[in-house]
Design a protein around this motif. Structure first.
Motif, PDB file in Angstrom:
ATOM      1  N   ARG A 289       0.135   0.162 -10.911  1.00 24.40           N
ATOM      2  CA  ARG A 289       0.507  -1.186 -10.480  1.00 24.40           C
ATOM      3  C   ARG A 289       1.293  -1.965 -11.531  1.00 24.40           C
TER       4      ARG A 289
ATOM      5  N   VAL B 166      -1.692   5.512   5.480  1.00 20.86           N
ATOM      6  CA  VAL B 166      -2.940   4.780   5.706  1.00 20.86           C
ATOM      7  C   VAL B 166      -2.695   3.633   6.665  1.00 20.86           C
ATOM      8  N   GLU B 167      -3.579   3.497   7.634  1.00 16.18           N
ATOM      9  CA  GLU B 167      -3.432   2.520   8.714  1.00 16.18           C
ATOM     10  C   GLU B 167      -2.078   2.739   9.394  1.00 16.18           C
ATOM     11  N   SER B 168      -1.409   1.655   9.721  1.00 12.66           N
ATOM     12  CA  SER B 168      -0.113   1.827  10.370  1.00 12.66           C
ATOM     13  C   SER B 168       0.956   2.064   9.300  1.00 12.66           C
TER      14      SER B 168
ATOM     15  N   LYS C  78     -18.790   0.493  -0.492  1.00 14.69           N
ATOM     16  CA  LYS C  78     -17.928  -0.689  -0.549  1.00 14.69           C
ATOM     17  C   LYS C  78     -18.582  -1.809   0.252  1.00 14.69           C
TER      18      LYS C  78
ATOM     19  N   LEU D 178      -1.923  10.654  -7.921  1.00 18.57           N
ATOM     20  CA  LEU D 178      -1.066  10.213  -6.811  1.00 18.57           C
ATOM     21  C   LEU D 178       0.196  11.067  -6.702  1.00 18.57           C
TER      22      LEU D 178
ATOM     23  N   LYS E 102       0.836  -1.211   0.000  1.00 21.36           N
ATOM     24  CA  LYS E 102       0.000   0.000   0.000  1.00 21.36           C
ATOM     25  C   LYS E 102       0.872   1.265   0.000  1.00 21.36           C
TER      26      LYS E 102
ATOM     27  N   LEU F 294      -7.556   6.442  -2.555  1.00 24.66           N
ATOM     28  CA  LEU F 294      -6.173   6.256  -3.024  1.00 24.66           C
ATOM     29  C   LEU F 294      -6.063   5.183  -4.110  1.00 24.66           C
ATOM     30  N   GLY F 295      -7.177   4.566  -4.451  1.00 22.22           N
ATOM     31  CA  GLY F 295      -7.138   3.539  -5.491  1.00 22.22           C
ATOM     32  C   GLY F 295      -6.655   2.194  -4.998  1.00 22.22           C
ATOM     33  N   LEU F 296      -6.525   2.025  -3.697  1.00 19.54           N
ATOM     34  CA  LEU F 296      -6.084   0.733  -3.164  1.00 19.54           C
ATOM     35  C   LEU F 296      -7.220  -0.280  -3.193  1.00 19.54           C
ATOM     36  N   VAL F 297      -8.430   0.225  -3.021  1.00 26.33           N
ATOM     37  CA  VAL F 297      -9.612  -0.634  -2.974  1.00 26.33           C
ATOM     38  C   VAL F 297     -10.610  -0.115  -4.003  1.00 26.33           C
ATOM     39  N   ARG F 298     -11.187  -1.042  -4.753  1.00 23.23           N
ATOM     40  CA  ARG F 298     -12.167  -0.629  -5.760  1.00 23.23           C
ATOM     41  C   ARG F 298     -13.537  -0.502  -5.109  1.00 23.23           C
TER      42      ARG F 298
ATOM     43  N   LYS G 168      -8.865   4.267   1.538  1.00 22.45           N
ATOM     44  CA  LYS G 168      -8.261   3.344   0.567  1.00 22.45           C
ATOM     45  C   LYS G 168      -8.923   3.474  -0.793  1.00 22.45           C
TER      46      LYS G 168
ATOM     47  N   ARG H 108      -6.488  -6.955  -7.962  1.00 24.76           N
ATOM     48  CA  ARG H 108      -6.978  -7.221  -6.618  1.00 24.76           C
ATOM     49  C   ARG H 108      -6.814  -6.018  -5.680  1.00 24.76           C
ATOM     50  N   ASP H 109      -7.778  -5.882  -4.761  1.00 26.41           N
ATOM     51  CA  ASP H 109      -7.696  -4.822  -3.751  1.00 26.41           C
ATOM     52  C   ASP H 109      -6.463  -5.008  -2.883  1.00 26.41           C
ATOM     53  N   VAL H 110      -5.889  -3.891  -2.442  1.00 24.63           N
ATOM     54  CA  VAL H 110      -4.809  -3.945  -1.461  1.00 24.63           C
ATOM     55  C   VAL H 110      -5.462  -3.799  -0.090  1.00 24.63           C
TER      56      VAL H 110
ATOM     57  N   VAL I 183       2.321   1.533  -3.814  1.00 25.07           N
ATOM     58  CA  VAL I 183       1.379   1.823  -4.916  1.00 25.07           C
ATOM     59  C   VAL I 183       0.646   3.145  -4.713  1.00 25.07           C
ATOM     60  N   THR I 184       0.846   3.780  -3.543  1.00 20.04           N
ATOM     61  CA  THR I 184       0.287   5.128  -3.392  1.00 20.04           C
ATOM     62  C   THR I 184       1.351   6.200  -3.627  1.00 20.04           C
ATOM     63  N   GLN I 185       2.537   5.792  -4.032  1.00 18.25           N
ATOM     64  CA  GLN I 185       3.571   6.799  -4.301  1.00 18.25           C
ATOM     65  C   GLN I 185       3.296   7.517  -5.618  1.00 18.25           C
ATOM     66  N   ARG I 186       3.351   6.776  -6.698  1.00 17.12           N
ATOM     67  CA  ARG I 186       3.054   7.405  -7.980  1.00 17.12           C
ATOM     68  C   ARG I 186       2.817   6.401  -9.104  1.00 17.12           C
TER      69      ARG I 186
END
Lengths: 291, 318
Positions: free
Chosen positions: A124, B96-98, B27, B89, A115, B66-70, B63, A288-290, A118-121
């Motif tokens: 994927r 996010v989180e820890s 979600k 980005l 996470k 940030l595009g981590l979760v659809r 998330k 897939r979701d992170v 992939v949130t840097q720039r």
């Protein structure tokens, strides 16, 4: 992708596990492939022959033993450096590559760093491509080091034996390097695929090693008297990578039932498996979701 | 696997002042709806507090931004782009989180890795370390130690440093004070306030009422996946009431009850609490004075944020 590759390279260079894996393989390849064999052959006592064996028979047995020792020493000389080096790629090297592939991807899931990156720039696919390129570069370095170490060890044996130093042609070195990297890429791709699928390093390494060391051999040794089943062996990854590695032995590897028909076919099958595993892993990684 | 849904909102009238905008963002995980039809609006330049109990859906929302979760449904725009696109980005820093970094690398090398991913020069690493060290001196001496040896506070600070690498327009911080000691909490809040000055927008997720009250300009309250309130801190605390101190109080209460727009009058601790729009204070004052009463105090009622939150969530605490 260049940015991701540089980031991945920095991580790999500084990761102790990468160096440990490389050094373990290097050490075992030299010790088991050269030092142990040379120490045994050079210092082996004459075979015990019963006293009641006729003199002529005794001479024949001793002659055979001397020939065997000479063959063993011959296999350690520079002219056979490539077959000596490649022999470790399909077993020990394959295991190292599999573990490395699983570590490169599985670590991101284990530490939760996916996470973060992939949130840097980069998107994927760029992150994944950067990972694969850096992994391939590391494997290529491993392959070069193993070939170089084998060459150095064979040179040392030649010096000790006061034998002439005849190196294989440069083209053979290049072909061996390519084959070695291809074999390593296949098993690393399996590690990457399993780690992506299970989001775990441990499970990927465990399952991968079970396949590499046990499962394929077990499946192909089942006593099933069926022509199609026996011929199916030529399409298994382990069979082809072993055949490809052995193709550098004197006279090349010999194809038989369930064996590839040649080094070219083996290389194609190995490459096809590597590509398929990487594509599958990339699709999973992208979609897939992170969590 | 999430279903395929459009991630760009149906933008009939895009609002340029909004850096984050979601419409019906949802979600679902199987039968569980983690985020439910969420409409969130974060304005440019503000420090926005995203407040809710643990498990309310805050992290899942971040998330998705940030595009981590659809998302399973709805849409989101962040910096006028779909979530997770490289262009967007590039201007977002997130924790996010820890915080999550490579344990075998030093703090500095972890930042260098992130700098390479971000496409920013290595020189920026020293700048962000300096930025977080202003309030976290101990990180400076440990920047070259391996991350796995860091305390939780140092890990949080490194996370903020990584989020600052891109000098982002939008900074998303998810519970950044979790696990910090009191001094660390104070330092982190001070850092967040400083980072939120100027043009930068901060989206701060927290379950700590005091934290968002001290740091944020506006607050969105999420409960069981739904946004139940959004507004300025003062508005949320005000709750639509006036406090009146007038003599004689009984007469003042009788007059107030008859005033138009006053929905209720309650006498407590020597003052009257009028349930009405605080904007009508001048009008109510004039009527009380014209009735011959002596008005000594008239101000908008302020509940504690905790009271306001309890009222909004039906008594569930954070």
């Amino acid at each position: 992708m260049g940015a991701s590759f540089r980031a991945e390279s920095l991580k790999l260079r500084n990761r102790p596990a990468v160096w440990i894996l490389g050094l373990v393989w290097l050490g075992l390849a030299v010790v088991l492939g050269y030092v142990a064999v040379y120490a045994f052959v050079a210092n082996a006592p004459p075979p015990p022959v019963p006293q009641d064996v006729p003199e002529q028979e005794r001479a024949r047995i001793q002659q055979q033993e001397r020939q065997f020792q000479e063959q063993q020493l011959q296999s350690l000389l520079p002219e056979n450096a490539l077959s000596g080096a490649l022999s470790s790629f399909a077993n020990l090297g394959a295991a190292v590559a599999l573990i490395l592939g699983a570590l490169v991807v599985g670590g991101e899931y284990g530490w939760g760093t996916l996470k973060t990156i992939v949130t840097q720039r980069p998107n994927r696919p760029q992150v994944f491509a950067g990972k694969l390129l850096a992994l391939l570069a590391a494997l290529a370095v491993f392959a070069v080091l193993i070939l170089a170490a084998s060459a150095a060890a064979s040179y040392a044996v030649a010096s000790l034996q006061e034998s002439p130093v005849d190196w294989p042609p440069a083209g053979e070195f290049a072909r061996a390097l390519g084959a070695g990297v291809l074999i390593l890429a296949l098993w690393a791709a399996l590690g990457v695929f399993l780690a992506t699928l299970f989001r775990s390093t441990a499970l990927a390494v465990g399952l991968g090693l079970v396949y590499l060391l046990v499962l394929e051999v077990l499946v192909l040794s089942l006593p099933i008297p069926n022509e199609t089943y026996r011929n199916a062996g030529r399409f298994f990854p382990g069979q082809n990578s072993t055949f490809l590695a052995n193709s550098f032995a004197g006279g090349g590897a010999v194809g038989g039932p369930g064996q590839p028909t040649g080094a070219g076919q083996a290389a194609l099958v190995v490459a096809a498996y590597a590509i398929a595993l990487v594509v599958l892993a990339a699709l999973i990684f992208r979609r897939r979701d992170v969590a | 696997m999430a279903t395929n849904v459009p991630q760009s909102p149906q933008e009939s009238e895009p609002d340029a002042s909004l850096l984050v905008q979601t419409r019906g963002l949802t979600k679902r995980y199987g039968g569980l709806t983690a985020v439910d039809d969420l409409d969130l609006s974060v304005r440019r330049g503000e420090v926005y507090g995203f407040l809710g109990p643990n498990g309310a859906g805050k992290t899942t929302t971040l998330k998705m931004l940030l595009g981590l979760v659809r998302p399973s449904g709805g849409s989101a725009r962040v910096l006028d782009r779909s979530p997770g696109t490289p262009g967007g980005l590039a201007k977002i820093g997130a924790l996010v989180e820890s915080p999550a970094f490579y344990p075998y690398l030093s703090g500095t090398n972890n930042l260098k890795v992130m700098a390479r991913y971000s496409g920013v020069p290595n020189g920026r690493v020293a700048e962000v370390l300096e930025a977080v060290e202003l309030e976290a001196v101990e990180l400076s001496g440990r920047a070259k130690s391996r991350y796995k040896k860091y305390s939780l506070g140092m890990k949080q600070r490194l996370g903020v440093a990584a989020a600052l690498l891109k000098d982002p327009d939008l900074l998303i911080l998810d519970e950044p004070t979790n696990g910090l000691d009191p001094k660390g909490v104070a330092d982190m809040r001070s850092l967040i306030r400083r980072l939120g000055t100027g043009e930068r927008t901060v989206l701060l997720s927290s379950h700590l009422l005091g934290e968002v009250e001290q740091v944020c300009d506006r607050i969105g309250v999420i409960h069981k996946g739904k946004l139940i309130s959004e507004g300025a801190v003062a508005d949320l605390r005000g709750g639509g009431a006036l406090v009146v101190r007038a003599e004689p109080m009984e007469e003042a209460a009788r007059i107030a009850e008859r005033l138009e727009g006053v929905e209720g009058v309650e006498a407590t601790d020597g003052v009257l609490r009028l349930k009405t729009d605080p904007g009508r204070a001048a009008e109510i004052n004039a009527k009380l004075v014209s009735a011959g009463l002596r008005v000594s105090e008239l101000r908008p009622a302020e509940r504690s944020l905790e009271d306001a939150f309890l009222e909004m969530t039906g008594g569930e605490t954070v």
